[in-house]
Design a protein around this motif. Structure first.
Motif, mmCIF file in Angstrom:
data_model
loop_
_atom_site.group_PDB
_atom_site.id
_atom_site.type_symbol
_atom_site.label_atom_id
_atom_site.label_comp_id
_atom_site.label_asym_id
_atom_site.label_seq_id
_atom_site.Cartn_x
_atom_site.Cartn_y
_atom_site.Cartn_z
ATOM 1 N N LEU A 300 45.961 2.178 8.994
ATOM 2 C CA LEU A 300 46.212 3.414 8.256
ATOM 3 C C LEU A 300 47.533 3.332 7.508
ATOM 4 N N SER A 301 48.553 2.777 8.168
ATOM 5 C CA SER A 301 49.867 2.666 7.527
ATOM 6 C C SER A 301 49.808 1.735 6.327
ATOM 7 N N ILE A 302 49.068 0.632 6.450
ATOM 8 C CA ILE A 302 48.973 -0.328 5.351
ATOM 9 C C ILE A 302 48.313 0.294 4.130
ATOM 10 N N THR A 303 47.312 1.131 4.372
ATOM 11 C CA THR A 303 46.601 1.755 3.251
ATOM 12 C C THR A 303 47.342 2.961 2.691
ATOM 13 N N GLY A 304 48.537 3.217 3.235
ATOM 14 C CA GLY A 304 49.349 4.285 2.670
ATOM 15 C C GLY A 304 49.117 5.646 3.268
ATOM 16 N N SER A 305 48.322 5.717 4.309
ATOM 17 C CA SER A 305 48.080 7.022 4.905
ATOM 18 C C SER A 305 49.317 7.519 5.643
ATOM 19 N N GLU A 306 49.635 8.777 5.466
ATOM 20 C CA GLU A 306 50.773 9.384 6.153
ATOM 21 C C GLU A 306 50.337 10.051 7.455
ATOM 22 N N TYR A 307 49.080 9.902 7.766
ATOM 23 C CA TYR A 307 48.549 10.679 8.877
ATOM 24 C C TYR A 307 48.194 9.816 10.089
ATOM 25 N N ALA A 308 48.803 8.631 10.179
ATOM 26 C CA ALA A 308 48.467 7.747 11.299
ATOM 27 C C ALA A 308 48.750 8.435 12.631
ATOM 28 N N LEU A 309 49.945 9.034 12.754
ATOM 29 C CA LEU A 309 50.288 9.681 14.016
ATOM 30 C C LEU A 309 49.434 10.918 14.258
ATOM 31 N N VAL A 310 49.081 11.617 13.174
ATOM 32 C CA VAL A 310 48.214 12.793 13.323
ATOM 33 C C VAL A 310 46.845 12.368 13.851
ATOM 34 N N VAL A 311 46.324 11.280 13.312
ATOM 35 C CA VAL A 311 45.024 10.778 13.769
ATOM 36 C C VAL A 311 45.093 10.351 15.228
ATOM 37 N N VAL A 312 46.184 9.662 15.603
ATOM 38 C CA VAL A 312 46.336 9.236 16.995
ATOM 39 C C VAL A 312 46.440 10.452 17.913
ATOM 40 N N GLY A 313 47.187 11.470 17.487
ATOM 41 C CA GLY A 313 47.281 12.690 18.280
ATOM 42 C C GLY A 313 45.937 13.379 18.412
ATOM 43 N N GLY A 314 45.183 13.408 17.317
ATOM 44 C CA GLY A 314 43.843 13.995 17.369
ATOM 45 C C GLY A 314 42.929 13.239 18.296
ATOM 46 N N LEU A 315 43.081 11.908 18.306
ATOM 47 C CA LEU A 315 42.277 11.090 19.213
ATOM 48 C C LEU A 315 42.577 11.443 20.665
ATOM 49 N N LEU A 316 43.857 11.697 20.963
ATOM 50 C CA LEU A 316 44.219 12.091 22.327
ATOM 51 C C LEU A 316 43.573 13.418 22.700
ATOM 52 N N LEU A 317 43.602 14.391 21.773
ATOM 53 C CA LEU A 317 43.011 15.697 22.064
ATOM 54 C C LEU A 317 41.505 15.582 22.288
ATOM 55 N N VAL A 318 40.851 14.813 21.437
ATOM 56 C CA VAL A 318 39.408 14.636 21.577
ATOM 57 C C VAL A 318 39.075 13.983 22.917
ATOM 58 N N THR A 319 39.876 12.979 23.279
ATOM 59 C CA THR A 319 39.626 12.285 24.553
ATOM 60 C C THR A 319 39.791 13.219 25.738
ATOM 61 N N ILE A 320 40.877 14.019 25.709
ATOM 62 C CA ILE A 320 41.124 14.927 26.830
ATOM 63 C C ILE A 320 40.003 15.964 26.933
ATOM 64 N N LEU A 321 39.515 16.436 25.795
ATOM 65 C CA LEU A 321 38.486 17.470 25.807
ATOM 66 C C LEU A 321 37.117 16.923 26.196
ATOM 67 N N TRP A 322 36.764 15.741 25.680
ATOM 68 C CA TRP A 322 35.402 15.240 25.851
ATOM 69 C C TRP A 322 35.290 14.109 26.854
#
Length: 352
Positions: A300-322
């Motif tokens: 994500l960082s290589i492709t210029g996305s600024e949301y790498a940490l947001v995506v990782v945080g979202g992954l944590l929330l999804v994992t905890i919920l599901w």
């Protein structure tokens, strides 16, 4: 010692994956990792080494959280201390022995730091969520302290701490005067990770490992049965600090650089994410999640996305919920149910 007795050291009720098919798959995975430098570029090998050394940091949290019930949010404190001490020793002893001594000093100081902190916490009656808060506070205090170490007065010998600019010119890891860089460094990290994984498998399946799990399940009852639960927690917490310190030393050697960001809350959250996603009581799950998440974040960082940490945080929330137990245990349970079905009965479990 024959193969069966050797394998008995690593198999037990506290780890998934004890079948012949699991160990064959494990051996195949190790073979692929060994061959990876032969087919990948130097840049890709260096990145893989980074992900693998992060996996040691993930294992340091997995063993104390998943198997002893101690959620440390400050594993990065030991990681950073190990890296900084390695840099200080390596810069001041620039000959061939400096890096080797730096490795020992980095791991040793991180271990001592964890022991002292753990001693005052566990023998001081700190438990449960307060351990989490205290370890996070320690990491943030070190982060703040290291951030104000700019200037020539903040130097230890030839090693300038550098404040938020960080410590530069950290030497490469070397053994016997031979610098471990590129492919050699990758193999050292891979060997360290394999040794850590197998060593922890043996530990958690030993009698002491069963006591660790008992502390996690019910500390008061374990204490009533005669176990010194404070000493068990102190040992495991110190072991986790040593592994985090080893990971920090490898990180400092990998980038030849350390800065206070390694003590920050953003980096402190990553081991928690890795272990939560992979599975708190799955050593192999923690390794796989660490590698996959860091690889994905980098893409994500290589492709210029600024949301790498947001995506990782979202992954944590999804994992905890599901998948509150983590991905690896969920997959293992699914495979177990599938294999226990009448159509698949007779097949062995393959997942860890």
């Amino acid at each position: 010692m024959n193969l069966a007795s050797l394998r008995a050291l690593f198999d037990g009720p506290n780890t998934r994956g004890t079948s012949d098919r699991f160990w064959m798959a494990f051996g195949l995975a190790v073979f692929v990792l060994l061959c990876y430098p032969l087919v990948a570029s130097t840049y890709a090998v260096a990145n893989a080494a980074l992900f693998l050394l992060y996996a040691i940091l993930g294992l340091s949290l997995c063993v104390i959280w998943g198997y002893c019930g101690i959620l440390s949010f400050g594993q990065v404190a030991f990681f950073g201390v190990g890296g900084y001490v390695f840099g200080i020793v390596g810069i001041n002893l620039a000959d061939g022995i400096g890096a080797a001594l730096g490795l020992l000093a980095g791991v040793g100081v991180a271990t001592l730091f964890a022991f002292v902190l753990g001693y005052f916490m566990f023998y001081g009656g700190v438990r449960d969520v307060y351990v989490t808060i205290m370890t996070l506070v320690v990491a943030l205090v070190v982060h703040t302290f290291m951030g104000q170490t700019a200037g020539s007065e903040w130097a230890i010998g030839e090693a300038a701490l550098g404040g938020f600019d960080g410590m530069t010119n950290i030497p490469n890891l070397a053994i016997g005067g031979f610098e471990l860089i590129d492919t050699a460094f990758y193999y050292v990290v891979l060997l360290a990770l394999l040794g850590t994984y197998l060593g922890l498998r043996a530990l958690v399946n030993s009698d002491f490992g069963r006591a660790m799990v008992a502390v996690r399940e019910d500390e008061e009852r374990t204490e009533l049965l005669g176990y010194d639960t404070k000493r068990i927690k102190l040992f495991v917490f110190t072991l986790g600090g040593a592994l985090a310190g080893l990971s920090g030393v490898l990180y400092a050697s990998w980038g030849n650089y350390m800065n206070p960001a390694v003590f920050g809350i953003t980096f402190a959250a990553l081991p928690v994410v890795w272990v939560s996603v992979g599975g708190r009581d799955s050593l192999l799950g923690a390794i796989g999640a660490t590698y996959a998440i860091e690889w994905f974040s980098q893409q994500l960082s290589i492709t210029g996305s600024e949301y790498a940490l947001v995506v990782v945080g979202g992954l944590l929330l999804v994992t905890i919920l599901w998948l509150p137990a983590g991905v690896a245990p969920a997959v293992a349970d699914w495979l177990s149910e599938k294999q226990s079905s009448p159509a698949a009965r007779g097949h062995e479990e393959v997942a860890d």
